[in-house]
Design an enzyme around this catalytic site. Structure first.
Site, PDB file in Angstrom:
ATOM      1  CE1 TYR A   1      -3.283   2.747   1.110  1.00  0.00           C
ATOM      2  CE2 TYR A   1      -1.847   3.352   2.574  1.00  0.00           C
ATOM      3  CZ  TYR A   1      -3.059   3.362   1.577  1.00  0.00           C
ATOM      4  OH  TYR A   1      -4.000   4.970   1.338  1.00  0.00           O
TER       5      TYR A   1
ATOM      6  CD  GLU B   1      -5.593   4.572  -1.434  1.00  0.00           C
ATOM      7  OE1 GLU B   1      -5.631   5.024  -0.179  1.00  0.00           O
ATOM      8  OE2 GLU B   1      -6.562   3.882  -1.952  1.00  0.00           O
TER       9      GLU B   1
END
Length: 380
Positions: free
Chosen positions: A101, A189
């Site tokens: 992530y 993101e």
């Protein structure tokens, strides 16, 4: 404003962030074309702005043309979580070794940018934070100092990357920072950032822009006209004409100039027992065109029984306001009672325009608000 995955990946590609080969499709024929172009197996990803898309059937692997057509047909006809699917992103399938992530956002309490990263990607970051908070890596960037190479090295080191992956990760992280600044983003993101047999690849994208900076990204703001996304139709119109609009649950439409006066107008309506249907601030210096657009928006709202217009002209000219009111009434042809309070710059000219068109006005905002509430109570 949230961008679709395919829009985010276009930006990623411009900034040299590796993404899977793929293309966007708006019909079954285009899906078949993309699958033939990319090869099998292909990944079909519904372009919707909701969370949990994969678990709801919005991401599927097709191993044949027939299967791709069946999956796409279902996505287009049924949507995902009751959200219509207008576009499908068709991408090559990749061999995933590990998922990470990586994002950059703004920590407003610290007044800094912050990288968030984890070696446990592929799931919601909130889930990771709740289950295993120590797995979340935070690297803060002081905007006065800016991004430095030691920030990037620390990020790669904490994720335990080998030398080859470390260099790619640093390039990707640096690109995220540049995107953050260039697009006035609140969040950029990648989840998951996948380690594959071809190296690190961004398998998803999530970019959220600061709505207040949309005027600097005209091509994205323009796209809201054909696809309003999470904005209501009224909010899109408000952005186009440059006024502020928030829908409420009452039946008295309110227009003011300046946020303070508009809020005071809402309070006056509530004070006299009415319920405002909206907050609408036409701002300072509004010309007739903006006033007309604002009033048309409220006239067409079936919930609204009465419109209360409260203008104190400073840099806003009363004659421009009056002209906008008259033009809106003539264009719409909708008969709804108005309660207008008009004082300030070019007050006499404004009142003359209203009088010539049979529109009465007040000089006291309290009287105008009280009258609007009375009119609304009669129409219920």
């Amino acid at each position: 404003m949230r961008l679709y995955e395919y829009e985010g990946k276009r930006i990623f590609s411009e900034y040299k962030i590796p993404v899977p080969r793929g293309g966007i499709a708006s019909s079954l024929e285009e899906v078949e074309y993309r699958v033939r172009e990319i090869g099998l197996p292909s990944v079909l990803k519904a372009q919707v702005l909701i969370g949990g898309r994969g678990k709801a059937g919005g991401i599927r692997i097709a191993r044949s043309l027939e299967e791709a057509r069946e999956i796409a047909s279902r996505m287009f006809s049924e949507g995902v979580k009751n959200v219509p699917v207008r576009k499908i992103l068709v991408e090559e399938a990749v061999n995933i070794v590990k998922e990470y992530y990586l994002s950059i956002t703004i920590d407003r309490s610290a007044r800094k940018y912050v990288y968030l990263a984890s070696a446990e990607g592929g799931v919601d970051i909130e889930e990771i934070a709740a289950r295993k908070p120590e797995a979340i890596i935070r690297i803060y960037i002081d905007p006065v100092i800016g991004l430095r190479s030691y920030h990037l090295r620390a990020l790669a080191d904490k994720l335990g990357m080998d030398q080859d992956s470390s260099k790619t990760l640093q390039n990707i992280a640096e690109a995220l920072y540049k995107i953050m600044l260039s697009y006035d983003a609140d969040l950029v993101e990648i989840n998951p950032l996948a380690l594959t047999d071809k190296g690190l690849i961004a398998l998803d994208s999530k970019i959220t822009l600061d709505d207040n900076a949309l005027f600097r990204h005209k091509e994205l703001a323009e796209s809201l006209k054909s696809d309003p996304r999470e904005f209501t139709e009224e909010e899109v119109i408000a952005r186009e004409y440059g006024f502020s609009y928030v829908s409420l649950d009452g039946d008295i439409g309110v227009i003011g100039n300046g946020a303070g006066l508009t809020m005071a107008s809402l309070d006056l309506v509530a004070h006299y027992g009415g319920k405002p249907a909206n907050f609408l601030d036409i701002g300072g210096g509004a010309r007739a065109e903006r006033v007309k657009a604002a009033l048309l928006l409220l006239l067409r709202d079936p919930r609204i029984k009465v419109v209360f217009i409260n203008v104190y002209g400073g840099i806003t000219r009363c004659d421009e306001v009056a002209r906008g009111i008259v033009e809106a009434l003539k264009e719409s042809g909708i008969k709804k009672p108005l309660s207008v309070r008009l004082v300030g710059t070019r007050e006499e000219e404004g009142r003359k325009i209203l009088e010539e068109n049979g529109i009465s006005y007040f000089t006291s905002d309290e009287d105008a608000a009280k009258y609007a509430v009375e009119l609304a109570s009669r129409s219920r």
